[in-house]
Write an enzyme that holds these catalytic residues in place. Structure first.
Site, PDB file in Angstrom:
ATOM      1  N   SER A 195      10.165 -27.307 -11.393  1.00 31.08           N
ATOM      2  CA  SER A 195      10.513 -26.563 -10.183  1.00 31.08           C
ATOM      3  C   SER A 195      11.543 -25.460 -10.398  1.00 31.08           C
ATOM      4  O   SER A 195      11.591 -24.515  -9.625  1.00 31.08           O
ATOM      5  CB  SER A 195      11.009 -27.529  -9.110  1.00 31.08           C
ATOM      6  OG  SER A 195      12.103 -28.282  -9.577  1.00 31.08           O
ATOM      7  N   HIS A 218       4.644 -28.490  -7.246  1.00 29.46           N
ATOM      8  CA  HIS A 218       4.518 -27.029  -7.383  1.00 29.46           C
ATOM      9  C   HIS A 218       3.193 -26.606  -8.011  1.00 29.46           C
ATOM     10  O   HIS A 218       3.018 -25.434  -8.334  1.00 29.46           O
ATOM     11  CB  HIS A 218       5.692 -26.474  -8.189  1.00 29.46           C
ATOM     12  CG  HIS A 218       6.975 -26.569  -7.436  1.00 29.46           C
ATOM     13  ND1 HIS A 218       7.343 -25.656  -6.473  1.00 29.46           N
ATOM     14  CD2 HIS A 218       7.950 -27.509  -7.465  1.00 29.46           C
ATOM     15  CE1 HIS A 218       8.498 -26.014  -5.953  1.00 29.46           C
ATOM     16  NE2 HIS A 218       8.901 -27.140  -6.535  1.00 29.46           N
ATOM     17  N   LYS A 260       4.516 -27.661   0.530  1.00 29.57           N
ATOM     18  CA  LYS A 260       4.685 -26.352  -0.126  1.00 29.57           C
ATOM     19  C   LYS A 260       3.435 -25.503   0.125  1.00 29.57           C
ATOM     20  O   LYS A 260       3.304 -24.947   1.208  1.00 29.57           O
ATOM     21  CB  LYS A 260       5.021 -26.575  -1.592  1.00 29.57           C
ATOM     22  CG  LYS A 260       6.313 -27.412  -1.728  1.00 29.57           C
ATOM     23  CD  LYS A 260       6.719 -27.627  -3.154  1.00 29.57           C
ATOM     24  CE  LYS A 260       7.792 -28.688  -3.296  1.00 29.57           C
ATOM     25  NZ  LYS A 260       9.077 -28.377  -2.692  1.00 29.57           N
TER      26      LYS A 260
HETATM   27  N1  PMP Z   1       8.939 -32.752  -6.489  1.00 34.40           N
HETATM   28  C1  PMP Z   1       9.299 -31.512  -6.808  1.00 34.40           C
HETATM   29  C2  PMP Z   1       9.069 -31.059  -8.224  1.00 34.40           C
HETATM   30  C3  PMP Z   1       9.872 -30.661  -5.862  1.00 34.40           C
HETATM   31  O1  PMP Z   1      10.248 -29.421  -6.183  1.00 34.40           O
HETATM   32  C4  PMP Z   1      10.052 -31.136  -4.544  1.00 34.40           C
HETATM   33  C5  PMP Z   1      10.618 -30.252  -3.436  1.00 34.40           C
HETATM   34  N2  PMP Z   1      11.764 -29.592  -3.728  1.00 34.40           N
HETATM   35  C6  PMP Z   1       9.677 -32.431  -4.260  1.00 34.40           C
HETATM   36  C7  PMP Z   1       9.118 -33.223  -5.246  1.00 34.40           C
HETATM   37  C8  PMP Z   1       9.887 -33.012  -2.894  1.00 34.40           C
HETATM   38  O2  PMP Z   1       8.883 -32.587  -2.038  1.00 34.40           O
HETATM   39  P1  PMP Z   1       9.117 -32.593  -0.451  1.00 34.40           P
HETATM   40  O3  PMP Z   1       9.791 -31.309  -0.116  1.00 34.40           O
HETATM   41  O4  PMP Z   1       7.746 -32.724   0.089  1.00 34.40           O
HETATM   42  O5  PMP Z   1       9.972 -33.767  -0.152  1.00 34.40           O
END
Ligand code: PMP
Length: 389
Positions: free
Chosen positions: A177, A205, A236
Site C-alpha cells: 500500500s 489495492h 477502494k
Molecule cells: N489492507 C491494505 C493493504 C490496506 O491498504 C487497507 C486500507 N488502508 C486495508 C487492508 C483495510 O481496508 P479497509 O479500508 O476496507 O478497512
C-alpha cells in the site's frame, strides 16, 4: 486526562499529530477539499466508481426495499438476501467455492490472521511491509510469528526450513500500500507448497486494479486456483466499504462460525451491499475503466520520473515520491495543496525512517490535463524546495 496533553505534545514534536482535511461533495478525481478545488491524488477510488449513477441507483433502491440498516450481526438476523447474493457473486468473480463479506478490509484481515492460526505450534509468516491490519491480526493470533524482509524469498525459505509447525500461513499484501510494488506470488506459492503452508493474500489495492477485470493478484499471476485465502476489499476500487475472504467452502464455513468481527459486529446496511454488487457488474461490463487507470498510472509515473523524482519500486497506480525527511515531505504536501494538488505526506513511523514520502494514487477518472497540471506543480514545488533540480 492531563496525560493526553503530554502524548499530543509528543506527537506534535514528532510531526505525527494528524488533523484530517475535509472533503466536500463526493470523492472525485478533482475534488473540493477544505473548500479548495484540487486534483485529488490521495483516494483509493481507482475506478472512479464512488459517484457512478448505477451504484447510486442501486443504493437508493436497496433502501426502499430493505431499509437503512440491519440492526443485527450476521449470525443473528443481519444476513439479508442481498448479503448472500453478493457473496455468491464475489465467489463466482474470484473463481472460488465461497466467499464471506466483512465490515471492512481491516476486520477481515484481523479475523483471518487471528482465526486461522490459533496456537503457539502454528506459524504465521508475514512480509515486513504488510498492512497494519495484518500486523494487528498477527498480534491477536496465538501463533508463533515470523517476519521476513520485504519480498525476500531466501529469508522466507529460511524461516520455513528452521521452524517446525502444526499449521503455517504465509501472509502477504498483493500490492503493497505504501510502495505500490507487487508481491512475488509465484515464488511464495511454490515455497508454501514445498513446506505445506497455506497462503493468504490481501488484495486491498489489487481488487479492481490487477488481474482479469480486476480480480486481483492471484488472477494476474494465474494462481487463482492455488491461493487458499484470498482477501479483497470493497472500500477502494469497489467504491463503498467492506472486505471479503474468498476460498474453499470449508474456509468460509469455519470463519462463519468463529470469526470474531463477523460474530460480534453488525452487518453492512443493505445500501452498501447493493452498491458493491453493482460495482462488480461494472467491473465486468466496463473493462475500459481498468485500461484507463493503467494508462493514467503509466503517464503519471513516467512524468514524475522525468522530473527527477524517486518513485521507488512502484509497479502499480500507487506511486510514492520519496523525500526521505518528515518535515520536507509535509512541506511539499502543504505547498502542493496551496497550488491545487492534493498528495498526502506519509511519514515515519507509517513508513521506515528516512522513507518519508508523498503517496500519489491516480484514478481512471483523471483526465490527461488533470495529471499534467499535477506534474507541472510537482515540478514547480519540487524545485522550490530543492528536492529536484
Ligand atoms: N489492507 C491494505 C493493504 C490496506 O491498504 C487497507 C486500507 N488502508 C486495508 C487492508 C483495510 O481496508 P479497509 O479500508 O476496507 O478497512
Amino acid at each position: 486526562m492531563k496525560f493526553l496533553d503530554d502524548e499530543i505534545a509528543q506527537l506534535q514534536k514528532e510531526g505525527r499529530f494528524l488533523k484530517p482535511r475535509v472533503l466536500t461533495g463526493h470523492q472525485a478525481p478533482v475534488s473540493v477539499v477544505d473548500g479548495k478545488k484540487v486534483v485529488n491524488l490521495t483516494s483509493n477510488n481507482y475506478l472512479d466508481l464512488t459517484g457512478h449513477p448505477k451504484l447510486k441507483a442501486a443504493a437508493k433502491a436497496a433502501i426502499d426495499t430493505h431499509g437503512v440498516g440491519t440492526a443485527a450481526v450476521r449470525t443473528i438476523i443481519g444476513t439479508q438476501d442481498l448479503h448472500v447474493a453478493l457473496e455468491k457473486k464475489l465467489a463466482a468473480f474470484k473463481g472460488t467455492e465461497a466467499c464471506l463479506v466483512f465490515q471492512s478490509g481491516f476486520t477481515v484481515n484481523v479475523a483471518c490472521c487471528a482465526g486461522l492460526m490459533t496456537a503457539p505450534e502454528d506459524l504465521l509468516v508475514s512480509d515486513e511491509l504488510n498492512h497494519a491490519s495484518i500486523i494487528d491480526g498477527s498480534r491477536l493470533s496465538k501463533a508463533t510469528k515470523k517476519v521476513y524482509p520485504h519480498k525476500d524469498m531466501k529469508a522466507l525459505r529460511a524461516i520455513l526450513e528452521t521452524n517446525k509447525f502444526r499449521r503455517c500461513m504465509i501472509v502477504t499484501d498483493g500490492v503493497f500500500s505504501m510502495d505500490g510494488d507487487i508481491a512475488p506470488l509465484p515464488e511464495i506459492m511454490d515455497l508454501a507448497d514445498e513446506f505445506g503452508a497455506v497462503v493468504m493474500v490481501d488484495d486491498a489495492h489489487a481488487s479492481g486494479v490487477m488481474g482479469e477485470n480486476g480480480r486481483g493478484t492471484p488472477s494476474h499471476f494465474k494462481l487463482s486456483h492455488r491461493v487458499q485465502v484470498q482477501i479483497g476489499t470493497l472500500s477502494k476500487a469497489v467504491g463503498a466499504v467492506g472486505g471479503y475472504v474468498a476460498g474453499e467452502r470449508r474456509l468460509i464455513d469455519y470463519l462463519t462460525s468463529t470469526a470474531r468481527p463477523f460474530l460480534f459486529s453488525s452487518s453492512h446496511p443493505p445500501s452498501v451491499i447493493a452498491t458493491c454488487s453493482a460495482a462488480i457488474d461494472i467491473m465486468l461490463e466496463e473493462p475500459q475503466r481498468i485500461a484507463k487507470l493503467w494508462e493514467n498510472a503509466r503517464h503519471f509515473k513516467e512524468g514524475l520520473k522525468k522530473l527527477g523524482f524517486d518513485t521507488g519500486a512502484s509497479e502499480t497506480p500507487i506511486t510514492p515520491v520519496i523525500i526521505g525527511d518528515t518535515k520536507k515531505a509535509q512541506a511539499f504536501s502543504s505547498r502542493l495543496f496551496d497550488e491545487g494538488v492534493f498528495a498526502l505526506a506519509i511519514c515515519f513511523p507509517t513508513v521506515g525512517r528516512g522513507k518519508d514520502r508523498l503517496r500519489t494514487i491516480v484514478s481512471s477518472g483523471h483526465k490527461a490535463e488533470d495529471l499534467d497540471f499535477a506534474l507541472e506543480k510537482f515540478g514547480q514545488v519540487g524545485r522550490e524546495l530543492g528536492i529536484i533540480k
